[in-house]
Design a protein around this motif. Structure first.
Motif, PDB file in Angstrom:
ATOM      1  N   GLY A  10      29.552  33.584 -19.038  1.00 60.52           N
ATOM      2  CA  GLY A  10      30.155  32.280 -18.797  1.00 60.52           C
ATOM      3  C   GLY A  10      29.118  31.178 -18.650  1.00 60.52           C
ATOM      4  O   GLY A  10      29.293  30.067 -19.160  1.00 60.52           O
ATOM      5  N   ALA A  13      27.786  30.349 -22.052  1.00 58.25           N
ATOM      6  CA  ALA A  13      28.770  29.546 -22.779  1.00 58.25           C
ATOM      7  C   ALA A  13      28.701  28.080 -22.346  1.00 58.25           C
ATOM      8  O   ALA A  13      28.706  27.166 -23.185  1.00 58.25           O
ATOM      9  CB  ALA A  13      30.172  30.107 -22.563  1.00 58.25           C
ATOM     10  N   ASP A  14      28.627  27.835 -21.051  1.00 58.36           N
ATOM     11  CA  ASP A  14      28.538  26.466 -20.538  1.00 58.36           C
ATOM     12  C   ASP A  14      27.266  25.783 -21.028  1.00 58.36           C
ATOM     13  O   ASP A  14      27.283  24.603 -21.414  1.00 58.36           O
ATOM     14  CB  ASP A  14      28.554  26.461 -19.004  1.00 58.36           C
ATOM     15  N   ARG A  45      32.112  38.802 -26.326  1.00 56.35           N
ATOM     16  CA  ARG A  45      32.290  38.306 -24.957  1.00 56.35           C
ATOM     17  C   ARG A  45      31.990  36.808 -24.868  1.00 56.35           C
ATOM     18  O   ARG A  45      32.664  36.064 -24.151  1.00 56.35           O
ATOM     19  CB  ARG A  45      31.381  39.074 -23.987  1.00 56.35           C
ATOM     20  N   ALA A  48      34.862  34.892 -26.353  1.00 56.30           N
ATOM     21  CA  ALA A  48      35.980  34.854 -25.409  1.00 56.30           C
ATOM     22  C   ALA A  48      35.724  33.818 -24.318  1.00 56.30           C
ATOM     23  O   ALA A  48      36.637  33.079 -23.923  1.00 56.30           O
ATOM     24  CB  ALA A  48      36.187  36.235 -24.791  1.00 56.30           C
ATOM     25  N   ALA A  49      34.479  33.740 -23.837  1.00 54.39           N
ATOM     26  CA  ALA A  49      34.146  32.759 -22.801  1.00 54.39           C
ATOM     27  C   ALA A  49      34.225  31.328 -23.329  1.00 54.39           C
ATOM     28  O   ALA A  49      34.558  30.403 -22.591  1.00 54.39           O
ATOM     29  CB  ALA A  49      32.745  33.035 -22.249  1.00 54.39           C
ATOM     30  N   LEU A  50      33.947  31.164 -24.622  1.00 54.51           N
ATOM     31  CA  LEU A  50      34.000  29.844 -25.240  1.00 54.51           C
ATOM     32  C   LEU A  50      35.424  29.442 -25.623  1.00 54.51           C
ATOM     33  O   LEU A  50      35.674  28.282 -25.952  1.00 54.51           O
ATOM     34  CB  LEU A  50      33.098  29.805 -26.475  1.00 54.51           C
ATOM     35  N   GLY A  51      36.331  30.405 -25.613  1.00 57.29           N
ATOM     36  CA  GLY A  51      37.722  30.125 -25.943  1.00 57.29           C
ATOM     37  C   GLY A  51      37.872  29.650 -27.379  1.00 57.29           C
ATOM     38  O   GLY A  51      37.224  30.137 -28.285  1.00 57.29           O
ATOM     39  N   GLY A  52      38.712  28.646 -27.567  1.00 55.42           N
ATOM     40  CA  GLY A  52      38.968  28.141 -28.909  1.00 55.42           C
ATOM     41  C   GLY A  52      37.880  27.263 -29.472  1.00 55.42           C
ATOM     42  O   GLY A  52      38.034  26.706 -30.563  1.00 55.42           O
ATOM     43  N   THR A  53      36.765  27.126 -28.749  1.00 52.14           N
ATOM     44  CA  THR A  53      35.688  26.253 -29.224  1.00 52.14           C
ATOM     45  C   THR A  53      34.713  26.976 -30.146  1.00 52.14           C
ATOM     46  O   THR A  53      33.760  26.360 -30.611  1.00 52.14           O
ATOM     47  CB  THR A  53      34.903  25.657 -28.042  1.00 52.14           C
TER      48      THR A  53
END
Length: 198
Positions: A10, A13-14, A45, A48-53
């Motif tokens: 996570g 990703a941020d 993984r 998934a942490a980035l989602g739809g981005t």
């Protein structure tokens, strides 16, 4: 990224979303390293942490079989160059059963993040477009065991030949040395905290 804090998926990703895009409006993230090290798991993984981005492209889908030849050129022309102009890209997925590329293209939208994972995904020629180069490694015996468990013992000859192919590519490109992050893929099951290598 704060070096005093442990890196998580996570957190990575941020950090990626906060970085400036270099491929048009897209942040290109190359997840490279030897076969069986955990690249696909980490990329999944991270996606998934980035989602739809995020969009994900697997190098296994653009190799012409057990060779690196042409894969970078195909992705560069079909995906990266259109993305630099903010246009969707596309590639043709290699069918390992039939031994040829599928006729229908796989679209790649100009998302905030493009994850390209696989051996050879961090060539120097992509450096001007690349936001982060991530290297994942694990001990040789573990990597081979993972690969043969996934692909079957009948693939052992191909696997051992591939190990020489990827080693030559990594030496030519200094892939590990050029990486922005080096991650221990030994414990690829959880990825709760990413083990950073020096």
């Amino acid at each position: 990224m704060d070096p005093r804090r442990p890196l998580t998926v996570g957190g990575l990703a941020d950090e990626l979303l906060a970085a400036p895009p270099l491929l048009g409006g897209t942040r290109l993230v190359c997840v490279d390293g030897p076969a069986g090290s955990g690249k696909t798991t980490l990329a999944g993984r991270l996606a998934a942490a980035l989602g739809g981005t995020a969009e994900v492209v697997h190098m296994d889908d653009v190799y012409a079989g057990w060779t690196l030849t042409g894969a970078i050129a195909r992705l560069g022309a079909g995906v990266l160059r259109p993305l630099t102009a903010g246009r969707p890209g596309a590639y043709h997925r290699y069918d390992w059963t039939t031994g040829r590329f599928a006729p229908e293209p796989v679209p790649v939208r100009p998302a905030p993040v493009l994850l390209v994972e696989g051996c050879g995904s961090s060539p120097r020629r992509w450096d001007p477009w690349t936001t982060r180069r991530v290297w994942v490694e694990a001990p040789d015996a573990l990597r081979v065991a993972r690969g043969l468990a996934r692909d079957g013992a009948s693939m052992a000859v191909h696997w051992h030949r591939w190990l020489a192919t990827e080693a030559a590519e990594f030496a030519r490109e200094d892939t590990r040395g050029r990486a922005d992050l080096r991650i221990d893929g030994t414990a690829a099951v959880s990825w709760d905290g990413l083990g950073l290598l020096d």
